[in-house]
Scaffold this motif. Structure first.
Motif, mmCIF file in Angstrom:
data_model
loop_
_atom_site.group_PDB
_atom_site.id
_atom_site.type_symbol
_atom_site.label_atom_id
_atom_site.label_comp_id
_atom_site.label_asym_id
_atom_site.label_seq_id
_atom_site.Cartn_x
_atom_site.Cartn_y
_atom_site.Cartn_z
ATOM 1 N N LYS A 197 0.834 -1.199 0.000
ATOM 2 C CA LYS A 197 0.000 0.000 0.000
ATOM 3 C C LYS A 197 0.867 1.248 0.000
ATOM 4 C CE LYS A 197 -3.654 2.322 2.637
ATOM 5 N NZ LYS A 197 -4.507 2.269 3.839
ATOM 6 N N GLU A 198 0.596 2.145 -0.954
ATOM 7 C CA GLU A 198 1.315 3.416 -1.006
ATOM 8 C C GLU A 198 0.936 4.262 0.204
ATOM 9 O OE1 GLU A 198 3.505 4.623 -3.013
ATOM 10 O OE2 GLU A 198 3.512 3.275 -4.747
ATOM 11 N N GLN A 199 1.942 4.846 0.809
ATOM 12 C CA GLN A 199 1.666 5.734 1.936
ATOM 13 C C GLN A 199 1.226 7.084 1.385
ATOM 14 O OE1 GLN A 199 4.953 6.769 4.596
ATOM 15 N NE2 GLN A 199 3.706 6.079 6.294
ATOM 16 N N SER A 200 0.294 7.703 2.051
ATOM 17 C CA SER A 200 -0.191 9.015 1.637
ATOM 18 C C SER A 200 -0.166 9.959 2.835
ATOM 19 C CB SER A 200 -1.619 8.915 1.096
ATOM 20 O OG SER A 200 -2.515 8.544 2.132
ATOM 21 N N VAL A 201 -0.249 11.254 2.537
ATOM 22 C CA VAL A 201 -0.287 12.247 3.613
ATOM 23 C C VAL A 201 -1.519 12.017 4.481
ATOM 24 C CG1 VAL A 201 -0.509 14.704 4.137
ATOM 25 C CG2 VAL A 201 1.031 13.957 2.328
ATOM 26 N N ASP A 202 -2.635 11.668 3.844
ATOM 27 C CA ASP A 202 -3.877 11.418 4.594
ATOM 28 C C ASP A 202 -3.726 10.234 5.544
ATOM 29 O OD1 ASP A 202 -5.199 13.511 3.433
ATOM 30 O OD2 ASP A 202 -6.135 12.296 1.859
ATOM 31 N N SER A 203 -3.047 9.166 5.077
ATOM 32 C CA SER A 203 -2.875 7.993 5.936
ATOM 33 C C SER A 203 -1.943 8.305 7.104
ATOM 34 C CB SER A 203 -2.324 6.810 5.122
ATOM 35 O OG SER A 203 -1.002 7.053 4.682
ATOM 36 N N LYS A 210 -4.759 9.332 15.455
ATOM 37 C CA LYS A 210 -5.335 8.231 16.222
ATOM 38 C C LYS A 210 -4.385 7.686 17.278
ATOM 39 C CE LYS A 210 -7.776 3.822 15.565
ATOM 40 N NZ LYS A 210 -8.279 2.846 14.562
ATOM 41 N N TYR A 211 -3.099 7.555 16.924
ATOM 42 C CA TYR A 211 -2.184 6.850 17.821
ATOM 43 C C TYR A 211 -1.102 7.731 18.476
ATOM 44 C CZ TYR A 211 -4.191 2.718 15.604
ATOM 45 O OH TYR A 211 -5.066 1.770 15.139
ATOM 46 N N VAL A 212 -0.764 8.853 17.842
ATOM 47 C CA VAL A 212 0.380 9.629 18.325
ATOM 48 C C VAL A 212 -0.033 10.864 19.126
ATOM 49 C CG1 VAL A 212 2.492 10.832 17.636
ATOM 50 C CG2 VAL A 212 1.744 8.811 16.370
#
Length: 289
Positions: A197-203, A210-212
């Motif tokens: 899966k390509e990483q995106s700015v949205d992801s 959510k986690y940080v």
């Protein structure tokens, strides 16, 4: 220590692909550095709705299944999706409605149902060793499923389950559940697939929020926020991250320009107007510049 969720696995596959590595090559390298595997989940995806979760749950409740472990648990409901677990650690077989599970998270998937083999410690190492030696991960995984769990269209007596040759009688004389029989037979023809899966700015933003963010709030309230800012200023981005930043910037400029033009705004026209109005003001004011 590395722990990968489903989404994390997809992103990590992208990193492996960029390095010319397969999962098998990665595991081999991990072994060379004395790496151990405490857990391994193998997913068998049902993209065709071969399985009917209502039928699986009903068969389980009516004792129409054979398993090496009689321990089982049912969770969920028809609306939110069913989950059936068979066995206990170090080996659990899990069957659940993947599509409804993803819908609960606001996500979409083409997978209808999923059968998972959850293996811990020695069981995980055993499967990986078999993979290394015979390169037959799919075939071996399906054989485990066939050996440990079987559904039929008839109930079986509890006393007979205590026999020493129960499985032979169970498989040979009782009518199998067609869907389960078909899934295990088709499983021999399935392939091990990667879905990088390509990483995106949205992801990235979604993961951060959510986690940080909660951890960042702790650092902020304990006086460490300046250290975070300094670390961000000094951070070195990888080539892939630099490309992501550049692509996002280009995309933002393109979208902004399109939106402005759509609103009949034109940068060049506005600039010319500004220059003309400034020149006219200077002329009238008789300014020396």
């Amino acid at each position: 220590t590395m722990y990968l969720t489903g989404q994390g696995t997809r992103l990590f596959e992208k990193a492996l692909l960029e390095q010319g590595l397969t999962w098998k090559k990665f595991f081999v390298q991990a072994k060379r550095f004395k790496g151990t595997f405490s857990r391994l989940d193998i997913a068998i995806n049902d993209n065709w709705s071969l399985l009917d979760m209502d039928e699986i749950i009903e068969a389980t409740q009516q004792n129409r299944f054979w398993s090496k472990s009689r321990s089982f648990a049912i969770h969920g409901n028809n609306q939110d999706g069913w989950t059936a677990n068979f066995g206990k650690s170090p080996f659990v077989i899990r069957i659940y409605d993947k599509q409804k599970e993803q819908e609960q998270k606001g996500l979409e998937t083409s997978i209808k149902n999923r059968v998972e083999l959850e293996l811990h410690v020695d069981r995980a190492e055993q499967v990986i060793s078999e993979w290394f030696e015979n390169d037959n991960l799919v075939e071996y995984s399906v054989s485990i499923l066939y050996t440990y769990l079987w559904f039929v269209d008839e109930p079986i007596d509890d006393e007979e389950l205590k026999g020493t040759h129960v499985r032979e009688r169970y498989i040979d004389t009782l009518k199998p559940m067609p869907a389960w029989s078909l899934l295990t037979s088709l499983g021999q023809s399935m392939k091990f697939v990667r879905e990088p899966k390509e990483q995106s700015v949205d992801s990235i933003l979604s993961w951060i929020m959510k986690y940080v963010v909660p951890s960042l709030e702790v650092l902020k309230k304990t006086g460490h926020w300046h250290e975070v800012i300094e670390a961000m200023d000094k951070a070195n981005l990888s080539p892939e991250q630099e490309k992501l930043v550049k692509a996002n910037l280009v995309n933002a400029i393109t979208n902004t320009k399109a939106n402005l033009e759509h609103g009949n705004l034109n940068f060049d026209k506005q600039q010319r107007k500004y220059v003309e109005e400034t020149a006219e003001f200077e002329k009238k004011a008789n300014l020396p510049f």
